[in-house]
Write a protein that holds these residues in place. Structure first.
Motif, PDB file in Angstrom:
ATOM      1  N   ASN A 151       0.869  -1.173   0.000  1.00 64.02           N
ATOM      2  CA  ASN A 151       0.000   0.000   0.000  1.00 64.02           C
ATOM      3  C   ASN A 151       0.909   1.228   0.000  1.00 64.02           C
ATOM      4  OD1 ASN A 151      -1.920   1.967   0.272  1.00 64.02           O
ATOM      5  ND2 ASN A 151      -2.860   1.136   2.110  1.00 64.02           N
ATOM      6  N   ALA A 152       1.442   1.531  -1.178  1.00 60.50           N
ATOM      7  CA  ALA A 152       2.438   2.603  -1.299  1.00 60.50           C
ATOM      8  C   ALA A 152       2.575   3.014  -2.755  1.00 60.50           C
ATOM      9  CB  ALA A 152       3.794   2.113  -0.781  1.00 60.50           C
ATOM     10  N   ALA A 153       3.241   4.133  -2.958  1.00 61.99           N
ATOM     11  CA  ALA A 153       3.584   4.556  -4.311  1.00 61.99           C
ATOM     12  C   ALA A 153       4.637   3.607  -4.871  1.00 61.99           C
ATOM     13  CB  ALA A 153       4.104   5.991  -4.298  1.00 61.99           C
ATOM     14  N   ILE A 154       4.779   3.616  -6.167  1.00 68.24           N
ATOM     15  CA  ILE A 154       5.737   2.718  -6.821  1.00 68.24           C
ATOM     16  C   ILE A 154       7.006   3.515  -7.140  1.00 68.24           C
ATOM     17  CG2 ILE A 154       6.127   1.243  -8.817  1.00 68.24           C
ATOM     18  CD1 ILE A 154       3.060   0.744  -8.755  1.00 68.24           C
ATOM     19  N   PRO A 156      -1.183   4.686  -5.523  1.00 74.52           N
ATOM     20  CA  PRO A 156      -1.589   5.870  -6.276  1.00 74.52           C
ATOM     21  C   PRO A 156      -0.775   6.070  -7.553  1.00 74.52           C
ATOM     22  CG  PRO A 156      -0.173   6.527  -4.487  1.00 74.52           C
ATOM     23  CD  PRO A 156      -0.404   5.044  -4.336  1.00 74.52           C
ATOM     24  N   GLY A 157       0.176   5.192  -7.812  1.00 70.46           N
ATOM     25  CA  GLY A 157       1.023   5.310  -8.996  1.00 70.46           C
ATOM     26  C   GLY A 157       2.460   5.528  -8.590  1.00 70.46           C
ATOM     27  N   GLY A 158       3.250   6.037  -9.514  1.00 71.14           N
ATOM     28  CA  GLY A 158       4.658   6.251  -9.215  1.00 71.14           C
ATOM     29  C   GLY A 158       5.496   6.320 -10.469  1.00 71.14           C
ATOM     30  N   HIS A 185      -3.588   5.554 -18.263  1.00 70.63           N
ATOM     31  CA  HIS A 185      -3.474   6.700 -19.160  1.00 70.63           C
ATOM     32  C   HIS A 185      -2.239   6.508 -20.019  1.00 70.63           C
ATOM     33  CE1 HIS A 185      -0.167   8.498 -16.839  1.00 70.63           C
ATOM     34  NE2 HIS A 185      -0.818   8.049 -15.776  1.00 70.63           N
ATOM     35  N   GLY A 186      -2.041   7.390 -20.960  1.00 73.41           N
ATOM     36  CA  GLY A 186      -0.848   7.321 -21.795  1.00 73.41           C
ATOM     37  C   GLY A 186       0.402   7.387 -20.939  1.00 73.41           C
ATOM     38  N   CYS A 237      -5.505   1.700  -7.947  1.00 78.22           N
ATOM     39  CA  CYS A 237      -4.359   1.209  -8.722  1.00 78.22           C
ATOM     40  C   CYS A 237      -4.229   2.180  -9.888  1.00 78.22           C
ATOM     41  CB  CYS A 237      -4.584  -0.219  -9.195  1.00 78.22           C
ATOM     42  SG  CYS A 237      -3.189  -0.894 -10.132  1.00 78.22           S
ATOM     43  N   MET A 238      -3.525   3.253  -9.640  1.00 83.39           N
ATOM     44  CA  MET A 238      -3.466   4.352 -10.586  1.00 83.39           C
ATOM     45  C   MET A 238      -2.145   4.389 -11.352  1.00 83.39           C
ATOM     46  SD  MET A 238      -6.328   5.731  -9.952  1.00 83.39           S
ATOM     47  CE  MET A 238      -7.561   5.929  -8.713  1.00 83.39           C
ATOM     48  N   SER A 239      -2.234   4.838 -12.579  1.00 85.61           N
ATOM     49  CA  SER A 239      -1.074   5.207 -13.369  1.00 85.61           C
ATOM     50  C   SER A 239      -0.030   4.092 -13.440  1.00 85.61           C
ATOM     51  CB  SER A 239      -0.493   6.507 -12.800  1.00 85.61           C
ATOM     52  OG  SER A 239       0.489   7.029 -13.636  1.00 85.61           O
ATOM     53  N   ALA A 240       1.121   4.285 -12.828  1.00 82.66           N
ATOM     54  CA  ALA A 240       2.203   3.299 -12.901  1.00 82.66           C
ATOM     55  C   ALA A 240       1.797   1.952 -12.300  1.00 82.66           C
ATOM     56  CB  ALA A 240       3.456   3.825 -12.208  1.00 82.66           C
ATOM     57  N   CYS A 241       0.841   1.951 -11.387  1.00 85.95           N
ATOM     58  CA  CYS A 241       0.353   0.696 -10.817  1.00 85.95           C
ATOM     59  C   CYS A 241      -0.206  -0.207 -11.915  1.00 85.95           C
ATOM     60  CB  CYS A 241      -0.700   0.972  -9.746  1.00 85.95           C
ATOM     61  SG  CYS A 241      -1.391  -0.524  -8.991  1.00 85.95           S
TER      62      CYS A 241
END
Length: 146
Positions: free
Chosen positions: A58-61, A83-85, A136-137, A110-114
């Motif tokens: 449970n952390a940013a990447i 949240p991504g990373g 996203h792109g 599970c956003m973006s880089a996730c």
């Protein structure tokens, strides 16, 4: 008139997509998994859930958190919420998770880089009913150069 024609074309393209999504199979609710997910969403960081053999990510990447994941013992599953990373770190994390071979449960955000962690094709991914996946792109180039 052009906007009306464009709207009709978009509707024809989008309609089959909506139908395909409705036919998808999802994991059945599991009270044990639900309880583990709830515990993971309440804590921050990367660690074993106390008293279990489950990893909670449970952390940013970013490299610091990713290295913690790589140092943990084998687990029965890994619950991932982020949240991504960093995109490059996400690609490395995907490879490590694939090599570890543990089932991954995507829960919460599970956003973006996730999404880059799960999209390359982990062998066993479960999408929990609390999951919100945002894609996203993705580029590693500076904005002005794309």
């Amino acid at each position: 008139m052009r906007f009306w024609i464009l709207g009709c074309l978009l509707a024809m393209v989008a309609a089959p997509t909506g139908l395909a999504q409705a036919d998808g199979d999802f994991d059945r609710p599991d009270p044990q998994t639900d309880a583990l997910v709830e515990r993971c969403l309440e804590q921050e960081g990367v660690s074993m859930l106390e008293g279990t053999d489950v990893i909670c990510y449970n952390a940013a990447i970013f490299p610091e958190q990713f290295l913690k994941l790589n140092s943990l013992p084998a687990a029965s599953r890994i619950i991932i919420t982020s949240p991504g990373g960093n995109v490059a770190t996400a690609r490395g994390m995907s490879t490590i998770l694939d090599n570890r071979g543990e089932p991954a449960v995507i829960a919460g955000q599970c956003m973006s880089a996730c999404a880059m962690v799960i999209l390359p094709g982990l062998d066993e991914v479960h999408i929990h009913n609390s999951a919100h996946i945002s894609v996203h792109g993705i580029t590693m180039m500076e904005f002005r150069t794309w």
